[in-house]
Design a protein around this motif. Sequence first.
Motif, PDB file in Angstrom:
ATOM      1  N   PRO A  38       0.832  -1.209   0.000  1.00 12.96           N
ATOM      2  CA  PRO A  38       0.000   0.000   0.000  1.00 12.96           C
ATOM      3  C   PRO A  38       0.866   1.259   0.000  1.00 12.96           C
ATOM      4  O   PRO A  38       1.854   1.343   0.712  1.00 12.96           O
ATOM      5  N   GLY A  39       0.509   2.204  -0.823  1.00 14.47           N
ATOM      6  CA  GLY A  39       1.227   3.467  -0.900  1.00 14.47           C
ATOM      7  C   GLY A  39       2.467   3.431  -1.780  1.00 14.47           C
ATOM      8  O   GLY A  39       3.158   4.442  -1.911  1.00 14.47           O
ATOM      9  N   ALA A  40       2.760   2.297  -2.382  1.00 13.08           N
ATOM     10  CA  ALA A  40       3.984   2.169  -3.186  1.00 13.08           C
ATOM     11  C   ALA A  40       3.993   3.128  -4.373  1.00 13.08           C
ATOM     12  O   ALA A  40       5.039   3.636  -4.759  1.00 13.08           O
ATOM     13  N   LEU A  41       2.838   3.383  -4.942  1.00 12.00           N
ATOM     14  CA  LEU A  41       2.783   4.262  -6.116  1.00 12.00           C
ATOM     15  C   LEU A  41       2.879   5.744  -5.773  1.00 12.00           C
ATOM     16  O   LEU A  41       3.066   6.567  -6.669  1.00 12.00           O
ATOM     17  N   ASP A  42       2.779   6.082  -4.488  1.00 10.62           N
ATOM     18  CA  ASP A  42       2.895   7.494  -4.098  1.00 10.62           C
ATOM     19  C   ASP A  42       4.214   8.084  -4.578  1.00 10.62           C
ATOM     20  O   ASP A  42       4.271   9.222  -5.022  1.00 10.62           O
ATOM     21  N   LYS A  43       5.278   7.294  -4.492  1.00 11.17           N
ATOM     22  CA  LYS A  43       6.597   7.772  -4.919  1.00 11.17           C
ATOM     23  C   LYS A  43       6.629   8.035  -6.428  1.00 11.17           C
ATOM     24  O   LYS A  43       7.321   8.923  -6.886  1.00 11.17           O
ATOM     25  N   TYR A  44       5.874   7.255  -7.176  1.00 14.28           N
ATOM     26  CA  TYR A  44       5.807   7.493  -8.621  1.00 14.28           C
ATOM     27  C   TYR A  44       5.215   8.873  -8.914  1.00 14.28           C
ATOM     28  O   TYR A  44       5.700   9.596  -9.767  1.00 14.28           O
ATOM     29  N   PHE A  45       4.190   9.249  -8.173  1.00 18.06           N
ATOM     30  CA  PHE A  45       3.539  10.524  -8.438  1.00 18.06           C
ATOM     31  C   PHE A  45       4.449  11.712  -8.133  1.00 18.06           C
ATOM     32  O   PHE A  45       4.310  12.768  -8.729  1.00 18.06           O
ATOM     33  N   TYR A  46       5.411  11.523  -7.226  1.00 23.63           N
ATOM     34  CA  TYR A  46       6.411  12.568  -6.985  1.00 23.63           C
ATOM     35  C   TYR A  46       7.382  12.680  -8.154  1.00 23.63           C
ATOM     36  O   TYR A  46       7.821  13.764  -8.511  1.00 23.63           O
ATOM     37  N   SER A  47       7.761  11.549  -8.744  1.00 21.08           N
ATOM     38  CA  SER A  47       8.739  11.567  -9.830  1.00 21.08           C
ATOM     39  C   SER A  47       8.096  11.804 -11.197  1.00 21.08           C
ATOM     40  O   SER A  47       8.781  12.137 -12.158  1.00 21.08           O
ATOM     41  N   ARG A  48       6.813  11.667 -11.277  1.00 21.83           N
ATOM     42  CA  ARG A  48       6.099  11.791 -12.559  1.00 21.83           C
ATOM     43  C   ARG A  48       6.358  13.102 -13.299  1.00 21.83           C
ATOM     44  O   ARG A  48       6.601  13.090 -14.517  1.00 21.83           O
ATOM     45  N   PRO A  49       6.340  14.276 -12.624  1.00 22.35           N
ATOM     46  CA  PRO A  49       6.607  15.514 -13.375  1.00 22.35           C
ATOM     47  C   PRO A  49       7.984  15.516 -14.033  1.00 22.35           C
ATOM     48  O   PRO A  49       8.142  16.010 -15.151  1.00 22.35           O
ATOM     49  N   ILE A  50       8.980  14.971 -13.365  1.00 26.36           N
ATOM     50  CA  ILE A  50      10.324  14.915 -13.943  1.00 26.36           C
ATOM     51  C   ILE A  50      10.337  13.961 -15.127  1.00 26.36           C
ATOM     52  O   ILE A  50      10.898  14.262 -16.184  1.00 26.36           O
ATOM     53  N   ILE A  51       9.689  12.821 -14.983  1.00 25.80           N
ATOM     54  CA  ILE A  51       9.621  11.826 -16.057  1.00 25.80           C
ATOM     55  C   ILE A  51       8.912  12.414 -17.278  1.00 25.80           C
ATOM     56  O   ILE A  51       9.389  12.300 -18.408  1.00 25.80           O
ATOM     57  N   GLU A  52       7.786  13.076 -17.042  1.00 28.36           N
ATOM     58  CA  GLU A  52       7.010  13.639 -18.153  1.00 28.36           C
ATOM     59  C   GLU A  52       7.741  14.776 -18.852  1.00 28.36           C
ATOM     60  O   GLU A  52       7.783  14.832 -20.079  1.00 28.36           O
ATOM     61  N   LYS A  53       8.306  15.711 -18.102  1.00 31.05           N
ATOM     62  CA  LYS A  53       8.978  16.869 -18.703  1.00 31.05           C
ATOM     63  C   LYS A  53      10.238  16.468 -19.462  1.00 31.05           C
ATOM     64  O   LYS A  53      10.687  17.184 -20.347  1.00 31.05           O
ATOM     65  N   ASN A  54      10.838  15.332 -19.118  1.00 30.79           N
ATOM     66  CA  ASN A  54      12.031  14.853 -19.802  1.00 30.79           C
ATOM     67  C   ASN A  54      11.703  13.884 -20.925  1.00 30.79           C
ATOM     68  O   ASN A  54      12.596  13.451 -21.637  1.00 30.79           O
ATOM     69  N   ASN A  55      10.415  13.520 -21.026  1.00 26.39           N
ATOM     70  CA  ASN A  55      10.018  12.493 -21.986  1.00 26.39           C
ATOM     71  C   ASN A  55      10.883  11.240 -21.790  1.00 26.39           C
ATOM     72  O   ASN A  55      11.402  10.650 -22.733  1.00 26.39           O
ATOM     73  N   SER A  56      11.051  10.873 -20.513  1.00 27.40           N
ATOM     74  CA  SER A  56      11.925   9.762 -20.138  1.00 27.40           C
ATOM     75  C   SER A  56      11.279   8.416 -20.423  1.00 27.40           C
ATOM     76  O   SER A  56      10.057   8.271 -20.389  1.00 27.40           O
ATOM     77  N   GLU A  57      12.142   7.443 -20.675  1.00 28.64           N
ATOM     78  CA  GLU A  57      11.694   6.056 -20.786  1.00 28.64           C
ATOM     79  C   GLU A  57      11.682   5.495 -19.363  1.00 28.64           C
ATOM     80  O   GLU A  57      12.671   5.591 -18.637  1.00 28.64           O
ATOM     81  N   LEU A  58      10.554   4.941 -18.956  1.00 31.53           N
ATOM     82  CA  LEU A  58      10.383   4.458 -17.584  1.00 31.53           C
ATOM     83  C   LEU A  58      10.509   2.944 -17.541  1.00 31.53           C
ATOM     84  O   LEU A  58       9.853   2.238 -18.300  1.00 31.53           O
ATOM     85  N   PHE A  59      11.355   2.459 -16.655  1.00 31.11           N
ATOM     86  CA  PHE A  59      11.528   1.031 -16.429  1.00 31.11           C
ATOM     87  C   PHE A  59      11.031   0.696 -15.034  1.00 31.11           C
ATOM     88  O   PHE A  59      11.487   1.289 -14.062  1.00 31.11           O
ATOM     89  N   LEU A  60      10.096  -0.218 -14.941  1.00 25.07           N
ATOM     90  CA  LEU A  60       9.595  -0.667 -13.646  1.00 25.07           C
ATOM     91  C   LEU A  60      10.352  -1.914 -13.227  1.00 25.07           C
ATOM     92  O   LEU A  60      10.505  -2.849 -14.008  1.00 25.07           O
ATOM     93  N   LEU A  61      10.810  -1.929 -11.988  1.00 26.28           N
ATOM     94  CA  LEU A  61      11.509  -3.083 -11.438  1.00 26.28           C
ATOM     95  C   LEU A  61      10.710  -3.571 -10.246  1.00 26.28           C
ATOM     96  O   LEU A  61      10.579  -2.862  -9.244  1.00 26.28           O
ATOM     97  N   SER A  62      10.146  -4.756 -10.362  1.00 27.02           N
ATOM     98  CA  SER A  62       9.347  -5.311  -9.281  1.00 27.02           C
ATOM     99  C   SER A  62      10.268  -5.947  -8.250  1.00 27.02           C
ATOM    100  O   SER A  62      11.121  -6.784  -8.571  1.00 27.02           O
ATOM    101  N   LEU A  63      10.106  -5.538  -7.009  1.00 30.26           N
ATOM    102  CA  LEU A  63      10.878  -6.083  -5.909  1.00 30.26           C
ATOM    103  C   LEU A  63       9.973  -6.962  -5.058  1.00 30.26           C
ATOM    104  O   LEU A  63       8.887  -6.559  -4.688  1.00 30.26           O
ATOM    105  N   SER A  64      10.435  -8.153  -4.778  1.00 36.05           N
ATOM    106  CA  SER A  64       9.639  -9.032  -3.915  1.00 36.05           C
ATOM    107  C   SER A  64      10.582  -9.920  -3.112  1.00 36.05           C
ATOM    108  O   SER A  64      11.740 -10.129  -3.476  1.00 36.05           O
ATOM    109  N   GLU A  65      10.063 -10.429  -2.031  1.00 32.88           N
ATOM    110  CA  GLU A  65      10.836 -11.349  -1.199  1.00 32.88           C
ATOM    111  C   GLU A  65      10.671 -12.767  -1.758  1.00 32.88           C
ATOM    112  O   GLU A  65       9.670 -13.070  -2.404  1.00 32.88           O
ATOM    113  N   LYS A  66      11.651 -13.607  -1.494  1.00 30.73           N
ATOM    114  CA  LYS A  66      11.616 -14.950  -2.053  1.00 30.73           C
ATOM    115  C   LYS A  66      10.432 -15.754  -1.545  1.00 30.73           C
ATOM    116  O   LYS A  66      10.021 -16.718  -2.161  1.00 30.73           O
ATOM    117  N   LYS A  67       9.863 -15.393  -0.404  1.00 32.85           N
ATOM    118  CA  LYS A  67       8.714 -16.116   0.126  1.00 32.85           C
ATOM    119  C   LYS A  67       7.555 -16.009  -0.821  1.00 32.85           C
ATOM    120  O   LYS A  67       6.651 -16.738  -0.828  1.00 32.85           O
TER     121      LYS A  67
END
Length: 192
Positions: A163-192
């Motif tokens: 929960p709340g993981a995407l909040d950080k995306y919304f902070y970085s979104r203006p920088i990503i959009e204004k730079n027309n950046s290519e976004l790579f998502l990396l999923s992090l999970s525990e081995k369990k």
Amino acid sequence: TKIDSVLIPTDFSDLSQSALKVGIAIAKRQNAGITLLHVVDIFTYVEPSEVFLPEFKVMPDWVSSIEENLDKLAKKITQETGVKITAKVLEGQPADRICRYAFENKTNLIVMGTHGTSGLREFFIGSEAFQVVKNAVCPVLTIPSHWEKTDFEKVLFPIRLKPGALDKYFYSRPIIEKNNSELFLLSLSEKK
């Protein structure tokens, strides 16, 4: 989320110039104002004896010299870029003063270097940067020394499905959009 205020702590070192260049580029793209902040660390080692002086008072003419240099830098940047710059000199522990200033002034983004030197002793901005990242109320972008790029062609966004993981995306979104950046998502999970 809009970025309209960028705080750039500086110690006037060559190593802090990379963060300054990136911060200016972000502010220009976001149409944001910049505050250049220099913190005079009052807990200083005095050379050559290196005796710790906890009651050391910064000399007023030293502070006014720093203020004068910071004002000159701010005016030069404004003339060259058109970005509105405010210069501020504070005394105290750098990470604490940076975080407190960002909170009190509702700063949207802090851009700072990962290394630098300043004043009468080494300014451990590496550890200061860590403390700012850990304690700031807004996003902190740390820039390594000698970084030449001012745009972000590719952005790696590590994410955990919590929960709340995407909040950080919304902070970085203006920088990503204004730079027309290519976004790579990396999923992090525990081995369990």
